[in-house]
Write a protein that holds these residues in place. Structure first.
Motif, PDB file in Angstrom:
ATOM      1  N   SER A   1       0.823  -1.198   0.000  1.00  0.00           N
ATOM      2  CA  SER A   1       0.000   0.000   0.000  1.00  0.00           C
ATOM      3  C   SER A   1       0.859   1.251   0.000  1.00  0.00           C
ATOM      4  O   SER A   1       1.996   1.251   0.468  1.00  0.00           O
ATOM      5  CB  SER A   1      -0.913   0.033   1.230  1.00  0.00           C
ATOM      6  OG  SER A   1      -1.794  -1.070   1.264  1.00  0.00           O
TER       7      SER A   1
ATOM      8  N   ARG B   1     -10.094  -1.034  -3.903  1.00  0.00           N
ATOM      9  CA  ARG B   1      -8.690  -1.028  -3.522  1.00  0.00           C
ATOM     10  C   ARG B   1      -8.160   0.388  -3.280  1.00  0.00           C
ATOM     11  O   ARG B   1      -7.304   0.580  -2.419  1.00  0.00           O
ATOM     12  CB  ARG B   1      -7.833  -1.699  -4.601  1.00  0.00           C
ATOM     13  CG  ARG B   1      -8.189  -3.155  -4.841  1.00  0.00           C
ATOM     14  CD  ARG B   1      -7.179  -3.821  -5.764  1.00  0.00           C
ATOM     15  NE  ARG B   1      -7.153  -3.210  -7.090  1.00  0.00           N
ATOM     16  CZ  ARG B   1      -6.072  -2.660  -7.647  1.00  0.00           C
ATOM     17  NH1 ARG B   1      -4.916  -2.652  -6.987  1.00  0.00           N
ATOM     18  NH2 ARG B   1      -6.138  -2.133  -8.858  1.00  0.00           N
TER      19      ARG B   1
ATOM     20  N   GLN C   1      -5.313   6.800  -1.368  1.00  0.00           N
ATOM     21  CA  GLN C   1      -4.848   5.619  -0.664  1.00  0.00           C
ATOM     22  C   GLN C   1      -4.945   4.441  -1.619  1.00  0.00           C
ATOM     23  O   GLN C   1      -6.028   4.137  -2.116  1.00  0.00           O
ATOM     24  CB  GLN C   1      -5.707   5.366   0.579  1.00  0.00           C
ATOM     25  CG  GLN C   1      -5.310   4.139   1.378  1.00  0.00           C
ATOM     26  CD  GLN C   1      -3.983   4.305   2.077  1.00  0.00           C
ATOM     27  OE1 GLN C   1      -3.693   5.371   2.601  1.00  0.00           O
ATOM     28  NE2 GLN C   1      -3.173   3.258   2.078  1.00  0.00           N
TER      29      GLN C   1
ATOM     30  N   ASN D   1      -4.303   0.462  -2.039  1.00  0.00           N
ATOM     31  CA  ASN D   1      -4.102  -0.781  -1.317  1.00  0.00           C
ATOM     32  C   ASN D   1      -4.118  -1.966  -2.271  1.00  0.00           C
ATOM     33  O   ASN D   1      -4.578  -1.866  -3.403  1.00  0.00           O
ATOM     34  CB  ASN D   1      -5.195  -0.968  -0.260  1.00  0.00           C
ATOM     35  CG  ASN D   1      -5.203   0.101   0.796  1.00  0.00           C
ATOM     36  OD1 ASN D   1      -4.161   0.643   1.167  1.00  0.00           O
ATOM     37  ND2 ASN D   1      -6.394   0.410   1.309  1.00  0.00           N
TER      38      ASN D   1
END
Length: 116
Positions: free
Chosen positions: A17, A66, A81, A83
């Motif tokens: 991440s 995600r 973000q 991930n």
């Protein structure tokens, strides 16, 4: 005039991440919509995510579940973000902004590289 500066990219293993940031400066009062695009070498620029209006969001199908886009208006900063990264997420990620749609101003990009 609006200036955008991205940061937070890097080299990560698949499944990892990152949190990308985009700091806006200048005439930021004119900005309503902000988003992230990405472009891999030899490929067309692709819209990844957008936040606009009253924090409405859009995500490309390839990143839904995600990636998460958000913004801190007090800090004039946009975030992405990312991930569960996959090698196919490898690209230069660009921050963009605009009065209505995120296409009037662009940052220089931050590189995300995902190894397998």
């Amino acid at each position: 005039q609006v200036q955008l500066v991205e940061s937070g990219g890097g080299l990560v293993q698949a499944g990892g991440s990152l949190r990308l940031s985009c700091a806006a400066s200048g005439s930021v009062v004119s900005i309503n919509a902000m988003g992230w695009y990405r472009q891999a070498p030899g490929k067309e620029r692709e819209l990844v995510a957008v936040v606009s209006g009253r924090d409405g969001t859009y995500y490309a199908d390839s990143v839904k579940g995600r990636f998460t886009i958000s913004r801190d208006k007090a800090k004039n900063t946009l975030y992405l973000q990312v991930n569960s990264l996959k090698p196919e997420d490898t690209a230069m990620y660009y921050c963009a902004a605009g009065t209505i749609v995120p296409k009037d101003y662009w940052g220089q990009g931050t590189q995300v590289t995902v190894s397998s």
